[in-house]
Design a protein around this motif. Structure first.
Motif, short mmCIF file in Angstrom:
data_model
loop_
_atom_site.label_atom_id
_atom_site.label_comp_id
_atom_site.label_asym_id
_atom_site.label_seq_id
_atom_site.Cartn_x
_atom_site.Cartn_y
_atom_site.Cartn_z
N VAL A 219 0.84 -1.27 -0.21
CA VAL A 219 0.01 -0.01 0.10
C VAL A 219 0.71 1.36 -0.06
CG1 VAL A 219 -0.09 0.23 2.46
CG2 VAL A 219 -1.91 0.95 1.16
N ALA A 223 -2.10 5.47 3.11
CA ALA A 223 -3.32 5.27 2.36
C ALA A 223 -4.07 4.03 2.92
CB ALA A 223 -3.12 4.88 0.97
N ASP A 224 -3.78 3.84 4.33
CA ASP A 224 -4.70 2.56 4.92
C ASP A 224 -6.23 2.93 5.33
OD1 ASP A 224 -2.02 0.79 6.30
OD2 ASP A 224 -1.76 3.04 5.85
N LEU A 227 -7.90 2.37 2.00
CA LEU A 227 -7.80 0.71 2.03
C LEU A 227 -9.08 0.06 2.89
CD1 LEU A 227 -6.69 -1.96 0.90
CD2 LEU A 227 -5.15 -1.79 2.64
N THR A 271 -4.57 3.92 -2.84
CA THR A 271 -3.69 2.89 -2.38
C THR A 271 -2.43 2.55 -3.11
OG1 THR A 271 -5.01 1.15 -3.18
CG2 THR A 271 -5.62 2.01 -0.98
#
Length: 899
Positions: A219, A223-224, A227, A271
């Motif tokens: 990733v 950007a978690d 996600l 992501t």
């Protein structure tokens, strides 16, 4: 101190077998200190069942007292405890009287025992009357704390380690567990060997953990949230929600889903992931009832860390995958007592016993329990803000306990400036470091093996740390020192404990005070322990509401700590993290842990075999970025952020994403000219948790020319001068330094001055020197009373080759005969002298059993080994903590490919 306890002054020998707890990560492994001096895993401890990682296996080697702080120091001069304690109390009282309680602060640590933490928090918040006590756990787990509070109403990890073994899908997010929590990682792999368990690793880097994963999602950093927002939307679109569970036990789903809505294309773009991999992960999560999501520093150490935590928890609440066997969001802590510190209120925005400043009834409750009319009524300054306040003069007296912020905090140079500017700085620690060097008063602290108290691990298990040796010199337990200052400041009755057991009983009683089940953290069942029962306390998981009680999984049937008892899904709209690259700083820097080191190396950096695998802080670059910079493996590279710059060696790593660098967090000025990685890191903060962005700092990089390379072997831990780069590794009989220069070697008298700046020769030392200007070679040996004090080997040229160091290093301190002197300057061990003929085993791969690369490669060929298990059976490598197994597999592939 138990009767009959004795300490061998040189080796710190163990006095009988004593059960204790490892002082490193939050797994909380049990250990047994044996009478023969070994420290082994405790087979009866529920966390590790006898396993230890490389650091835990080397604990006995850290028990040497030679470099310990053993006496109080005032302005660098030895003092007695009465002088030191009187001065600390007097200066803090005077500062408060003149400038108010918010002019002083404590900065403490997840290395503190719960009892230490409790006394520090009570002194600052209860009686000084300020919220200004924070902890280095702010750098570690504060975003998890904030996310738990938002979702659950309290800072609670719902599950247990057993859930990783019972799950059918384990999602590891920002967690290189194979290196950072290897014992837990090996528990997971052992369970997978018995039945199918899918593992998904979500990490920008391809780490050792990813080698064990069924799917690696590289990733984009930060950007978690995008996600997991995409996952929540997918679960809703595929009707894979537990509507009945949410109707009974949760709220906020519609708002959370609305904030999470984004197209599949947007998710892929944000992501940086392959849409097919995203779909695979989402389908696995949706179709697998038993899912555990394990997350660590890659989630927390972010300017959007709290939203990351809640985006993960939202997916578990929406599917009812929480508090049931094999289910739940699981925060794995980085320090041995990060959890215990949170229990007692070690964070600036918390009261004691998981009570909070935004609850007026909680403030009143703690005030009455402590009989503290001056109790703080508002949060204090969080870590980064605290040191900003030190720098600008708002905080005028600071006490730092068991942590090294001069190296570990973001903008480390700014932190050092703040400490220099502060009118009064007290530091309690075991070893001298870059922070103690800036203190007005240094107080010698009892360390692991000497302290008596409790810690709480990541699955809420309270374990005992027991003493099995006497503290060196005049070192004392932190809780005793804090209590003595509290008494001197005028609060004698409130700080009158005579044992850690008494402190623990008060802590336990407060957890149950006016609780009646309303607060999950409750250990009041332990409040009546006698001193003997406390000494014998076995590991126990909270809540413990009555004698014999032990907590299990929480929230499976609701019962959250919110006012209405419902778990909350929290809207987490996508927002970009701070620290993004731009034209001036086109790369992003990620910092983190490596396998065999711990924090700023004050303990592990003194153990030679723990530096044998990774001996210096190399910057990992993708092959694409290395090529664009003109940097080869081992070359020097300069990395700069807006805050500072440093020079390190480069490592070319195909597991790095293009445009990103990774730099280990551990090395300091004591071990390397590069200094702490923290000096580069930006101080952008998560707006909810106050945790700094340690995983994403905009930087630029450039190749540094190499004119010569060198090897310095020295009996002393000198700091070489006049070089572009140096790093130091401890040896059993001295130190080995790697040297690199970017300017040509000087000539004539300037060369002599340059060599003296490297060697720091003692007065009267004998010099042996060989100079070959044509070949660009310089070799110098320093003898003191005929014994080898130091040896310096320099070779001009970028690709200069130096002799292997092992045989020469073994000679440090040995007598050098007249016949041996010429061969000493040749760079080879003299025949018949000391360790002559020593064959290098190569770079250490398995630190637990000191097995080197050359040994492993030769064994593979000679014995026709085909698996990591074969290597383990032959050499023992990989059979302890298992953290080297991914590298063993890589070596196997390489040897077989070459054959």
């Amino acid at each position: 101190m138990p009767e009959g306890m004795a300490r061998d002054a040189e080796a710190g020998a163990l006095a009988g077998a004593v059960r204790s707890t490892c002082p490193y990560c939050g797994v909380g492994c049990g250990v047994v200190a044996q009478a023969d001096g070994r420290v082994v895993g405790d087979t009866d401890h529920p966390a590790n069942r006898g396993r230890l990682c490389s650091k835990g296996s080397a604990l006995a080697e850290t028990l040497k007292d030679g470099e310990r702080l053993t006496r109080p120091l005032i302005d660098g001069r030895a003092a007695d405890w009465t002088q030191a304690l009187d001065l600390v109390a007097r200066r803090f009282k005077a500062t408060i009287a003149e400038h108010g309680p918010d002019s002083v602060a404590f900065y403490v640590s997840g290395q503190c025992l719960t009892e230490d933490y409790y006394v520090a928090n009570k002194l600052m918040k209860g009686f000084i009357g300020s919220g200004n006590i924070d902890t280095n756990s702010r750098l570690c787990m504060a975003s998890s704390v904030a996310g738990h509070n938002r979702a659950f109403g309290a800072d609670v990890v719902p599950g247990t380690y057993e859930d990783l073994e019972l799950a059918d899908l384990v999602v590891l997010v920002g967690s290189n567990s194979a290196w950072c929590h290897p014992v837990l990682h090996q528990r997971l792999l052992a369970a997978r060997a018995k039945r199918p368990i899918r593992i998904v690793a979500i990490d920008p880097r391809r780490t050792a953990t990813c080698e064990d994963a069924d799917l690696h999602l590289a990733v984009r950093p930060g950007a978690d949230v995008a996600l997991f927002n995409g996952l929540l939307a997918h679960l809703a679109d595929q009707d894979q929600l537990d509507h009945a569970w949410m109707a009974a036990h949760a709220e906020g789903f519609e708002a959370a889903l609305s904030a999470a809505r984004q197209t599949a294309g947007q998710t892929a773009a944000l992501t940086g992931l392959d849409p097919a991999d995203l779909v695979r992960f989402y389908q696995w999560f949706a179709s697998t009832p038993r899912v555990v999501t394990v997350y660590s520093q890659g989630v927390n150490q972010s300017s959007v860390g709290t939203d990351k935590v809640n985006a993960i928890i939202n997916c578990h609440l929406a599917t009812g995958r929480i508090g049931k066997p094999g289910c739940g969001p699981f925060s794995i802590t980085g320090q041995p007592n990060a959890m215990g510190g949170r229990e007692v209120g070690g964070l600036a925005n918390q009261l004691a016993a998981h009570m909070r400043f935004d609850q007026p009834e909680a403030i009143d409750r703690v005030r009455r329990f402590w009989r503290a009319p001056n109790l703080a009524t508002k949060p204090g300054l969080k870590a980064v803000e605290m040191f900003d306040a030190v720098l600008d003069g708002r905080i005028k007296a600071l006490w730092i306990i068991a942590t090294n912020p001069a190296d570990s905090l973001p903008r480390a140079d700014r932190v050092r400036e703040a400490l220099r500017a502060c009118p009064f700085v007290v530091v309690s620690d075991c070893w001298p470091n870059d922070t103690t060097a800036l203190a007005d008063v240094v107080l010698p602290a009892a360390g692991w093996g000497e302290r008596d108290g409790t810690v709480t691990n990541s699955e809420r298990v309270i374990s005992r740390q027991r003493p099995f040796r006497a503290a060196p010199g005049e070192a004392r337990a932190d809780w005793r020192v804090l209590a003595a200052v509290g008494q001197r400041m005028g609060w004698k009755d409130a700080f009158s404990w005579t044992s850690p057991a008494a402190v623990f009983r008060e802590h336990a009683a407060l957890s149950g005070f006016e609780n009646a089940g309303s607060r999950p953290f409750d250990i009041s069942g332990l409040a009546m322990l006698t001193d003997g029962q406390y000494d014998a306390l076995a590991p126990v998981r909270w809540p413990v509401r009555w004698a014999g009680d032990e907590g299990g999984r929480l929230f499976g049937q609701g019962g959250f700590a919110t006012p209405n008892g419902r778990g909350r899904l929290v809207p987490t709209p996508w927002r970009p993290p701070a620290g993004r690259a731009d034209d001036a700083y086109p790369l992003v820097l990620n910092t983190g842990r490596i396998r065999d080191q711990w924090h700023t190396m004050t303990r592990t950096g003194r153990v030679p075999r723990l530096l044998a695998h990774t001996g210096e802080p190399r910057a990992a670059l993708s092959p694409t970025d290395a090529a664009s910079l003109g940097v080869a493996d081992g070359d020097l590279v300069r990395i700069e952020s807006v805050h500072a710059g440093t020079v390190v060696r480069a490592t070319i790593d195909a597991g790095q994403r293009v445009g990103e660098l990774f730099l280990p967090m551990h090395w300091t000025d004591e071990f390397c000219s590069a200094g702490p990685a923290g000096r580069l890191v930006n101080a952008a903060l998560d707006p909810v948790s106050g945790q700094p962005e340690l995983k994403l700092t905009a930087v630029r990089a450039a190749a540094v020319p190499v004119a010569w390379r060198g090897l310095l072997l020295h009996r002393a831990a000198v700091r070489p001068q006049g070089v572009a780069y140096w790093s130091r590794m401890p040896l059993n009989n001295g130190h080995a330094f790697e040297l690199v220069g970017s300017d040509a070697l000087p000539a004539g008298p300037a060369l002599t001055r340059f060599v003296e700046g490297l060697l720091h020769p003692p007065a009267g030392a004998e010099w042996l020197q060989l100079t070959d200007a044509g070949r660009g070679l310089l070799r110098v040996a320093i003898l003191v009373d005929g014994r080898l004090e130091a040896c310096l080997l320099l070779a001009a040229g970028d690709g200069a080759q130096l002799p292997p160091r092992d045989a020469l290093a073994a000679l440090l301190g040995d007598t050098v005969t007249d016949e041996a002197r010429p061969s000493l300057l040749s760079g080879r061990a003299p025949g018949g002298l000391g360790a002559a003929g020593v064959k290098s085993a190569g770079r250490t791969v398995c630190a637990c059993f000191s097995v080197g690369l050359v040994t492993i490669r030769e064994a593979i060929v000679a014995n026709r080994l085909t698996s990591a298990e074969d290597i383990g059976a032959c050499l023992k490598a990989g059979t302890n903590c298992g953290s080297c197994i991914p590298e063993l597999k890589e070596i196997l592939r390489d040897v077989h490919a070459s054959a």
